[in-house]
Design an enzyme around this catalytic site. Structure first.
Site, PDB file in Angstrom:
ATOM      1  N   SER A 140      -8.295  -2.930 -19.490  1.00 36.34           N
ATOM      2  CA  SER A 140      -7.566  -4.146 -19.130  1.00 36.34           C
ATOM      3  C   SER A 140      -6.149  -4.292 -19.183  1.00 36.34           C
ATOM      4  O   SER A 140      -5.568  -3.699 -20.143  1.00 36.34           O
ATOM      5  CB  SER A 140      -8.499  -5.074 -19.690  1.00 36.34           C
ATOM      6  OG  SER A 140      -7.719  -6.348 -19.690  1.00 36.34           O
ATOM      7  N   TYR A 155     -11.789  -8.162 -27.638  1.00 32.41           N
ATOM      8  CA  TYR A 155     -11.901  -7.410 -26.147  1.00 32.41           C
ATOM      9  C   TYR A 155     -10.766  -6.625 -25.956  1.00 32.41           C
ATOM     10  O   TYR A 155     -10.902  -5.487 -25.374  1.00 32.41           O
ATOM     11  CB  TYR A 155     -11.718  -8.547 -25.199  1.00 32.41           C
ATOM     12  CG  TYR A 155     -11.767  -8.187 -23.847  1.00 32.41           C
ATOM     13  CD1 TYR A 155     -12.893  -7.673 -23.151  1.00 32.41           C
ATOM     14  CD2 TYR A 155     -10.630  -8.313 -22.899  1.00 32.41           C
ATOM     15  CE1 TYR A 155     -12.961  -7.480 -21.816  1.00 32.41           C
ATOM     16  CE2 TYR A 155     -10.550  -8.057 -21.713  1.00 32.41           C
ATOM     17  CZ  TYR A 155     -11.907  -7.623 -20.850  1.00 32.41           C
ATOM     18  OH  TYR A 155     -11.859  -7.223 -19.481  1.00 32.41           O
TER      19      TYR A 155
HETATM   20  P1  NAD Z   1     -18.641  -9.700 -14.011  1.00 33.73           P
HETATM   21  O1  NAD Z   1     -19.147 -10.614 -15.172  1.00 33.73           O
HETATM   22  O2  NAD Z   1     -18.524 -10.418 -12.675  1.00 33.73           O
HETATM   23  O3  NAD Z   1     -19.576  -8.278 -13.867  1.00 33.73           O
HETATM   24  C1  NAD Z   1     -20.013  -7.484 -14.912  1.00 33.73           C
HETATM   25  C2  NAD Z   1     -21.206  -6.905 -14.698  1.00 33.73           C
HETATM   26  O4  NAD Z   1     -21.613  -6.124 -15.752  1.00 33.73           O
HETATM   27  C3  NAD Z   1     -22.433  -7.947 -14.429  1.00 33.73           C
HETATM   28  O5  NAD Z   1     -23.063  -7.305 -13.199  1.00 33.73           O
HETATM   29  C4  NAD Z   1     -23.290  -7.676 -15.666  1.00 33.73           C
HETATM   30  O6  NAD Z   1     -24.852  -7.847 -15.397  1.00 33.73           O
HETATM   31  C5  NAD Z   1     -23.089  -6.188 -16.215  1.00 33.73           C
HETATM   32  N1  NAD Z   1     -23.227  -5.948 -17.414  1.00 33.73           N
HETATM   33  C6  NAD Z   1     -22.964  -6.790 -18.620  1.00 33.73           C
HETATM   34  N2  NAD Z   1     -23.536  -6.141 -19.822  1.00 33.73           N
HETATM   35  C7  NAD Z   1     -24.066  -5.118 -19.345  1.00 33.73           C
HETATM   36  C8  NAD Z   1     -24.686  -4.213 -20.010  1.00 33.73           C
HETATM   37  N3  NAD Z   1     -24.801  -4.185 -21.528  1.00 33.73           N
HETATM   38  N4  NAD Z   1     -25.195  -3.122 -19.346  1.00 33.73           N
HETATM   39  C9  NAD Z   1     -25.376  -3.087 -17.898  1.00 33.73           C
HETATM   40  N5  NAD Z   1     -24.523  -4.060 -17.298  1.00 33.73           N
HETATM   41  C10 NAD Z   1     -24.001  -4.932 -17.865  1.00 33.73           C
HETATM   42  O7  NAD Z   1     -17.430  -9.074 -14.661  1.00 33.73           O
HETATM   43  P2  NAD Z   1     -16.114  -8.271 -13.564  1.00 33.73           P
HETATM   44  O8  NAD Z   1     -14.820  -9.277 -13.622  1.00 33.73           O
HETATM   45  O9  NAD Z   1     -16.660  -7.866 -12.198  1.00 33.73           O
HETATM   46  O10 NAD Z   1     -15.552  -7.351 -14.650  1.00 33.73           O
HETATM   47  C11 NAD Z   1     -15.775  -5.721 -14.343  1.00 33.73           C
HETATM   48  C12 NAD Z   1     -15.090  -4.806 -15.293  1.00 33.73           C
HETATM   49  O11 NAD Z   1     -13.770  -5.168 -15.257  1.00 33.73           O
HETATM   50  C13 NAD Z   1     -15.494  -5.206 -17.089  1.00 33.73           C
HETATM   51  O12 NAD Z   1     -15.395  -4.002 -17.546  1.00 33.73           O
HETATM   52  C14 NAD Z   1     -14.179  -6.237 -17.102  1.00 33.73           C
HETATM   53  O13 NAD Z   1     -13.949  -6.115 -18.594  1.00 33.73           O
HETATM   54  C15 NAD Z   1     -12.960  -5.378 -16.435  1.00 33.73           C
HETATM   55  N6  NAD Z   1     -11.975  -6.231 -16.328  1.00 33.73           N
HETATM   56  C16 NAD Z   1     -12.116  -7.492 -15.555  1.00 33.73           C
HETATM   57  C17 NAD Z   1     -11.008  -8.461 -15.532  1.00 33.73           C
HETATM   58  C18 NAD Z   1     -11.170  -9.668 -14.605  1.00 33.73           C
HETATM   59  O14 NAD Z   1     -10.010 -10.374 -14.859  1.00 33.73           O
HETATM   60  N7  NAD Z   1     -12.132 -10.051 -13.825  1.00 33.73           N
HETATM   61  C19 NAD Z   1      -9.766  -7.877 -15.723  1.00 33.73           C
HETATM   62  C20 NAD Z   1      -9.710  -6.609 -16.433  1.00 33.73           C
HETATM   63  C21 NAD Z   1     -10.763  -5.898 -16.699  1.00 33.73           C
END
Ligand code: NAD
Length: 249
Positions: A140, A155
């Site tokens: 991130s 985080y």
């Molecule tokens: P999201 O919440 O939409 O999706 C996350 C998914 O991970 C969900 O389907 C959830 O069920 C699953 N999950 C959570 N805990 C879990 C576990 N213990 N085991 C298996 N599955 C699990 O989030 P997103 O925004 O799509 O994020 C995806 C990735 O991108 C994450 O690693 C997040 O940290 C990273 N990220 C997101 C952003 C953002 O702005 N959305 C920015 C930087 C990084």
């Protein structure tokens, strides 16, 4: 098509508007067979079914070694040896340092960092046997600029840990034909913020982004496709920013 004959495991792919689903959709369009591992196994299965019968979904908590081993072993049995792993499952919490309990710390570090470690460790022997593999981790912008967007310091620490893990795995595994890279997204329009990102804060963030928009899952998916395919054939240990210019280093 860039991923013909590839088998990709994608963690955290069930979320309806999530980055993992965006990655799975693009990978399928590019010819890959995908296995979606998620806490929400039913939605993971439904999504895989919607792609076609050669795709699979499995329930899996990435923080639990037995569950990771069981899900990956089922994927290998049902589909064959995985050539791509995307460590996408992650959670975040908008907390300041004084508010973070030990439970919060463990939850955030476990899903993001330990999950990435466990899934990689479990998939690597299969890639070693095939002398071929691509691991893509999701860090991130918070890791690089010290948070300040949504997630708290725990985080940022977890996502910075993912950068170290990515680089060390890349160095160790390169001689065996396995490349390891990471994507560091800026703010992407998904439900990870669980409605806690107010319209005011969102507007403030957009103002600070040179491209003047929040990212979409497809923006991150395209960077993952670059790393998963031969387009990046001589690239390993790289951390790619996908943030509209919000942070440039
Ligand atoms: P999201 O919440 O939409 O999706 C996350 C998914 O991970 C969900 O389907 C959830 O069920 C699953 N999950 C959570 N805990 C879990 C576990 N213990 N085991 C298996 N599955 C699990 O989030 P997103 O925004 O799509 O994020 C995806 C990735 O991108 C994450 O690693 C997040 O940290 C990273 N990220 C997101 C952003 C953002 O702005 N959305 C920015 C930087 C990084």
């Amino acid at each position: 098509m860039l991923l013909q004959n590839e088998i990709a495991i994608i963690t955290g792919g069930a979320s309806e508007r999530g980055i993992g689903r965006g990655i799975a959709t693009l990978f399928v369009e590019q010819g890959a067979r995908v296995a979606i591992l998620d806490l929400d196994g039913e939605t993971a299965r439904d999504l895989a079914d919607s792609f076609g019968k050669e795709h699979r979904g499995y329930p899996c908590n990435v923080t639990n070694r037995d569950e990771v081993e069981a899900a990956i072993s089922s994927a290998v049995q049902d589909m064959g040896s995985p050539s791509i792993l995307v460590n996408n499952a992650g959670i975040t919490q908008p907390k300041r340092i004084a508010e973070i309990t030990m439970e919060d710390y463990d939850a955030v570090l476990d899903v993001n960092l330990k999950g990435t470690f466990l899934c990689s460790k479990t998939v690597i022997p299969h890639m070693r046997n095939a002398k071929k593999g691509n691991i893509i981790c999701i860090s991130s912008v918070s890791a690089k600029r010290g948070g300040g967007i949504f997630g708290g310091p725990h985080y940022s620490a977890a996502k910075a840990g993912i950068i170290g893990l990515t680089r060390a795995m890349a160095r160790e595994l390169a001689p065996e034909g396995i490349r390891v890279n990471a994507v560091a997204p800026g703010l992407i329009d998904t439900d990870i913020t669980k409605g806690k990102l107010t319209p005011e804060l969102k507007a403030e963030i957009i103002e600070s982004i040179p491209m003047k928009r929040i990212g979409l899952p497809i923006d991150v998916a395209r960077a993952c496709l670059f790393f998963a395919s031969e387009l990046s054939s001589y690239v390993t240990g790289e951390i790619m920013d996908v943030n509209g210019g919000m942070h440039i280093d």
